[in-house]
Design a protein around this motif. Structure first.
Motif, PDB file in Angstrom:
ATOM      1  N   PHE A 186      -8.479  25.647  51.993  1.00 56.68           N
ATOM      2  CA  PHE A 186      -9.241  26.508  51.080  1.00 56.68           C
ATOM      3  C   PHE A 186      -8.308  27.226  50.111  1.00 56.68           C
ATOM      4  O   PHE A 186      -8.583  27.337  48.914  1.00 56.68           O
ATOM      5  CB  PHE A 186     -10.068  27.535  51.864  1.00 56.68           C
ATOM      6  N   ASN A 187      -7.183  27.717  50.633  1.00 57.47           N
ATOM      7  CA  ASN A 187      -6.201  28.428  49.796  1.00 57.47           C
ATOM      8  C   ASN A 187      -5.091  27.518  49.284  1.00 57.47           C
ATOM      9  O   ASN A 187      -4.106  27.998  48.710  1.00 57.47           O
ATOM     10  CB  ASN A 187      -5.605  29.602  50.588  1.00 57.47           C
ATOM     11  N   LYS A 188      -5.240  26.206  49.520  1.00 57.75           N
ATOM     12  CA  LYS A 188      -4.307  25.187  49.020  1.00 57.75           C
ATOM     13  C   LYS A 188      -2.861  25.512  49.390  1.00 57.75           C
ATOM     14  O   LYS A 188      -1.948  25.482  48.561  1.00 57.75           O
ATOM     15  CB  LYS A 188      -4.453  25.032  47.497  1.00 57.75           C
ATOM     16  N   ARG A 189      -2.661  25.845  50.667  1.00 56.31           N
ATOM     17  CA  ARG A 189      -1.329  26.203  51.137  1.00 56.31           C
ATOM     18  C   ARG A 189      -1.163  25.746  52.588  1.00 56.31           C
ATOM     19  O   ARG A 189      -2.150  25.498  53.289  1.00 56.31           O
ATOM     20  CB  ARG A 189      -1.102  27.719  51.041  1.00 56.31           C
ATOM     21  N   ILE A 190       0.085  25.661  53.036  1.00 56.20           N
ATOM     22  CA  ILE A 190       0.346  25.538  54.463  1.00 56.20           C
ATOM     23  C   ILE A 190       1.392  26.578  54.828  1.00 56.20           C
ATOM     24  O   ILE A 190       2.211  26.988  53.991  1.00 56.20           O
ATOM     25  CB  ILE A 190       0.779  24.111  54.879  1.00 56.20           C
ATOM     26  N   ARG A 191       1.348  27.021  56.096  1.00 54.17           N
ATOM     27  CA  ARG A 191       2.230  28.114  56.519  1.00 54.17           C
ATOM     28  C   ARG A 191       2.870  27.750  57.860  1.00 54.17           C
ATOM     29  O   ARG A 191       2.158  27.427  58.823  1.00 54.17           O
ATOM     30  CB  ARG A 191       1.418  29.404  56.659  1.00 54.17           C
ATOM     31  N   VAL A 192       4.184  27.801  57.915  1.00 54.95           N
ATOM     32  CA  VAL A 192       4.904  27.595  59.170  1.00 54.95           C
ATOM     33  C   VAL A 192       4.944  28.934  59.902  1.00 54.95           C
ATOM     34  O   VAL A 192       5.657  29.854  59.492  1.00 54.95           O
ATOM     35  CB  VAL A 192       6.329  27.055  58.921  1.00 54.95           C
ATOM     36  N   ASP A 193       4.165  29.043  60.971  1.00 58.56           N
ATOM     37  CA  ASP A 193       4.076  30.305  61.710  1.00 58.56           C
ATOM     38  C   ASP A 193       5.146  30.447  62.780  1.00 58.56           C
ATOM     39  O   ASP A 193       5.524  31.556  63.146  1.00 58.56           O
ATOM     40  CB  ASP A 193       2.695  30.448  62.355  1.00 58.56           C
ATOM     41  N   ASP A 194       5.627  29.305  63.293  1.00 59.75           N
ATOM     42  CA  ASP A 194       6.652  29.373  64.327  1.00 59.75           C
ATOM     43  C   ASP A 194       7.383  28.032  64.386  1.00 59.75           C
ATOM     44  O   ASP A 194       6.835  27.002  63.984  1.00 59.75           O
ATOM     45  CB  ASP A 194       6.028  29.693  65.690  1.00 59.75           C
ATOM     46  N   TYR A 195       8.606  28.068  64.872  1.00 63.22           N
ATOM     47  CA  TYR A 195       9.419  26.852  64.942  1.00 63.22           C
ATOM     48  C   TYR A 195      10.577  27.087  65.897  1.00 63.22           C
ATOM     49  O   TYR A 195      10.966  28.227  66.171  1.00 63.22           O
ATOM     50  CB  TYR A 195       9.958  26.479  63.549  1.00 63.22           C
ATOM     51  N   ARG A 196      11.109  26.006  66.415  1.00 64.34           N
ATOM     52  CA  ARG A 196      12.345  26.049  67.208  1.00 64.34           C
ATOM     53  C   ARG A 196      13.127  24.773  66.929  1.00 64.34           C
ATOM     54  O   ARG A 196      12.542  23.746  66.596  1.00 64.34           O
ATOM     55  CB  ARG A 196      12.037  26.096  68.720  1.00 64.34           C
ATOM     56  N   GLY A 197      14.458  24.850  67.100  1.00 65.84           N
ATOM     57  CA  GLY A 197      15.256  23.637  66.974  1.00 65.84           C
ATOM     58  C   GLY A 197      15.964  23.525  65.636  1.00 65.84           C
ATOM     59  O   GLY A 197      16.333  24.525  65.021  1.00 65.84           O
ATOM     60  N   ASN A 198      16.137  22.289  65.178  1.00 68.61           N
ATOM     61  CA  ASN A 198      16.903  21.983  63.975  1.00 68.61           C
ATOM     62  C   ASN A 198      16.154  22.438  62.717  1.00 68.61           C
ATOM     63  O   ASN A 198      15.132  21.864  62.345  1.00 68.61           O
ATOM     64  CB  ASN A 198      17.160  20.472  63.928  1.00 68.61           C
ATOM     65  N   THR A 199      16.681  23.470  62.056  1.00 70.16           N
ATOM     66  CA  THR A 199      15.968  24.078  60.918  1.00 70.16           C
ATOM     67  C   THR A 199      15.800  23.093  59.764  1.00 70.16           C
ATOM     68  O   THR A 199      14.755  23.072  59.105  1.00 70.16           O
ATOM     69  CB  THR A 199      16.721  25.332  60.418  1.00 70.16           C
ATOM     70  N   ASN A 200      16.815  22.259  59.515  1.00 70.44           N
ATOM     71  CA  ASN A 200      16.700  21.287  58.420  1.00 70.44           C
ATOM     72  C   ASN A 200      15.583  20.284  58.668  1.00 70.44           C
ATOM     73  O   ASN A 200      14.826  19.934  57.753  1.00 70.44           O
ATOM     74  CB  ASN A 200      18.030  20.563  58.213  1.00 70.44           C
ATOM     75  N   LEU A 201      15.452  19.841  59.926  1.00 66.22           N
ATOM     76  CA  LEU A 201      14.373  18.904  60.263  1.00 66.22           C
ATOM     77  C   LEU A 201      13.005  19.598  60.195  1.00 66.22           C
ATOM     78  O   LEU A 201      12.009  18.988  59.796  1.00 66.22           O
ATOM     79  CB  LEU A 201      14.606  18.303  61.651  1.00 66.22           C
ATOM     80  N   VAL A 202      12.979  20.874  60.597  1.00 65.79           N
ATOM     81  CA  VAL A 202      11.739  21.664  60.487  1.00 65.79           C
ATOM     82  C   VAL A 202      11.282  21.716  59.027  1.00 65.79           C
ATOM     83  O   VAL A 202      10.108  21.474  58.707  1.00 65.79           O
ATOM     84  CB  VAL A 202      11.966  23.096  61.041  1.00 65.79           C
ATOM     85  N   LEU A 203      12.222  22.017  58.126  1.00 63.58           N
ATOM     86  CA  LEU A 203      11.890  22.110  56.698  1.00 63.58           C
ATOM     87  C   LEU A 203      11.465  20.764  56.131  1.00 63.58           C
ATOM     88  O   LEU A 203      10.523  20.679  55.331  1.00 63.58           O
ATOM     89  CB  LEU A 203      13.091  22.657  55.927  1.00 63.58           C
ATOM     90  N   GLU A 204      12.137  19.716  56.552  1.00 61.74           N
ATOM     91  CA  GLU A 204      11.790  18.360  56.099  1.00 61.74           C
ATOM     92  C   GLU A 204      10.350  18.028  56.486  1.00 61.74           C
ATOM     93  O   GLU A 204       9.575  17.521  55.674  1.00 61.74           O
ATOM     94  CB  GLU A 204      12.762  17.378  56.748  1.00 61.74           C
ATOM     95  N   LYS A 205       9.995  18.340  57.731  1.00 59.10           N
ATOM     96  CA  LYS A 205       8.640  18.063  58.211  1.00 59.10           C
ATOM     97  C   LYS A 205       7.613  18.937  57.485  1.00 59.10           C
ATOM     98  O   LYS A 205       6.520  18.474  57.118  1.00 59.10           O
ATOM     99  CB  LYS A 205       8.561  18.307  59.725  1.00 59.10           C
ATOM    100  N   ALA A 206       7.957  20.195  57.271  1.00 59.32           N
ATOM    101  CA  ALA A 206       7.043  21.119  56.581  1.00 59.32           C
ATOM    102  C   ALA A 206       6.749  20.631  55.167  1.00 59.32           C
ATOM    103  O   ALA A 206       5.599  20.648  54.708  1.00 59.32           O
ATOM    104  CB  ALA A 206       7.633  22.527  56.551  1.00 59.32           C
ATOM    105  N   GLU A 207       7.776  20.192  54.460  1.00 61.40           N
ATOM    106  CA  GLU A 207       7.574  19.687  53.096  1.00 61.40           C
ATOM    107  C   GLU A 207       6.768  18.383  53.099  1.00 61.40           C
ATOM    108  O   GLU A 207       5.938  18.153  52.221  1.00 61.40           O
ATOM    109  CB  GLU A 207       8.927  19.484  52.416  1.00 61.40           C
ATOM    110  N   GLN A 208       7.006  17.571  54.105  1.00 60.15           N
ATOM    111  CA  GLN A 208       6.221  16.335  54.230  1.00 60.15           C
ATOM    112  C   GLN A 208       4.737  16.655  54.410  1.00 60.15           C
ATOM    113  O   GLN A 208       3.860  16.041  53.782  1.00 60.15           O
ATOM    114  CB  GLN A 208       6.745  15.531  55.428  1.00 60.15           C
ATOM    115  N   LEU A 209       4.449  17.662  55.249  1.00 59.91           N
ATOM    116  CA  LEU A 209       3.057  18.087  55.465  1.00 59.91           C
ATOM    117  C   LEU A 209       2.456  18.678  54.188  1.00 59.91           C
ATOM    118  O   LEU A 209       1.285  18.453  53.877  1.00 59.91           O
ATOM    119  CB  LEU A 209       2.996  19.124  56.597  1.00 59.91           C
ATOM    120  N   ALA A 210       3.271  19.432  53.433  1.00 65.26           N
ATOM    121  CA  ALA A 210       2.787  20.023  52.178  1.00 65.26           C
ATOM    122  C   ALA A 210       2.359  18.928  51.206  1.00 65.26           C
ATOM    123  O   ALA A 210       1.301  19.020  50.569  1.00 65.26           O
ATOM    124  CB  ALA A 210       3.870  20.903  51.560  1.00 65.26           C
ATOM    125  N   ARG A 211       3.163  17.890  51.112  1.00 64.44           N
ATOM    126  CA  ARG A 211       2.809  16.767  50.219  1.00 64.44           C
ATOM    127  C   ARG A 211       1.578  16.022  50.735  1.00 64.44           C
ATOM    128  O   ARG A 211       0.657  15.706  49.983  1.00 64.44           O
ATOM    129  CB  ARG A 211       3.993  15.805  50.099  1.00 64.44           C
TER     130      ARG A 211
END
Length: 284
Positions: free
Chosen positions: A24-49
């Motif tokens: 509805f707000n055309k956004r995604i939000r990472v509320d929590d994460y653990r582990g490799n931060t670079n891989l977390v960001l890679e996955k988050a951007e993949q989900l955004a696309r």
């Protein structure tokens, strides 16, 4: 695209991720994460696309912020002591030119300066005895939904729907309301995160004709008392940046301005910037 918001959990060998999908707000939000931060960001951007999001938001721990800069995310706000006493840094990345544009930023900067000139202790007398403060339960859900329909043309969550209001109560959200002549005329809630021991004061709404008595300030104080009884001391609230009244209420209750989330959500009648306000309830 489905307009219903949902939380998904992703577990990979080198990281875990909790993501709030908010079409509805055309956004995604990472509320929590653990582990490799670079891989977390890679996955988050993949989900955004994948979900055609215009904005990615991440609640980051301070030790993880440098990789966020490297991937083009920008700091927007901080919530002191969000992660069991450790600060959360809200970073964002925008994916469309329109979502990154804003015409109100300088005006809103001026408003914050004006608010910080206000006296912090500006308690009004108690409202007339016809106003009755109560903790809401599921029997209030229909009236609460009606209040939110009347106050907000657009709201970032489906509070116009009584079933959604009931669901939030079942999941631990606390609502306090003022009744006037048997009808709910003012309400707010505390959305509690029991794992990290923080709470967002949100869903603040008062019918226009009842705004002169300072009802919201009384409700928010009551919610703060409830949080302290539960051992929750990190309290924060995100207010419409163009609403002088709501930002002033938070400042006068002892909240501190901690940044602004640009073009964050659809609320009131359009996409709006939202100010972050934070309070340590252990100090009061």
């Amino acid at each position: 695209m489905n307009q219903t918001a949902s939380t998904i959990y992703i577990e990979e060998s080198n990281f875990n991720l909790e993501v709030y999908l908010d079409p509805f707000n055309k956004r995604i939000r990472v509320d929590d994460y653990r582990g490799n931060t670079n891989l977390v960001l890679e996955k988050a951007e993949q989900l955004a696309r994948q979900h055609q999001a215009e904005k990615l938001i991440m609640k980051a721990r301070v030790e993880d912020t440098l990789p966020l800069y490297e991937r083009g995310l920008q700091p927007e706000a901080v919530v002191d002591r969000y992660f069991l006493g450790s600060d959360a840094h809200f970073f964002s990345k925008f994916y469309t030119v329109e979502r990154k544009k804003n015409d109100h930023w300088i005006t809103e900067d001026g408003m914050i300066q004006s608010i910080y000139q206000l006296a912090t202790a500006s308690d009004k007398p108690l409202p007339p005895k016809e106003y009755e403060l109560k903790k809401a339960d599921e029997t209030c859900a229909e009236e609460l939904a009606e209040l939110y329909r009347l106050v907000f043309q657009i709201y970032p969550t489906p509070l116009h729907d009584l079933e959604y209001v009931k669901k939030t109560m079942q999941e631990g959200t606390i609502y306090y309301v003022f009744f006037y002549q048997g009808k709910i005329v003012s309400a707010a809630s505390a959305e509690v995160n029991n794992f990290y021991k923080n709470a967002e004061l949100t869903d603040c709404a008062t019918l226009k004709e009842h705004r002169k008595y300072g009802l919201m300030k009384i409700i928010l104080r009551e919610l703060e008392g409830e949080l302290k009884r539960q051992g929750i001391y990190c309290s924060y609230s995100i207010a419409r940046s163009l609403s002088f009244g709501m930002n002033a209420v938070l400042y006068q209750l002892g909240y501190h301005y901690r940044g602004r989330l640009m073009n964050n959500c659809y609320i009131y009648d359009k996409l709006e910037n939202m100010n972050m306000w934070v309070k340590n309830l252990a100090n009061c």
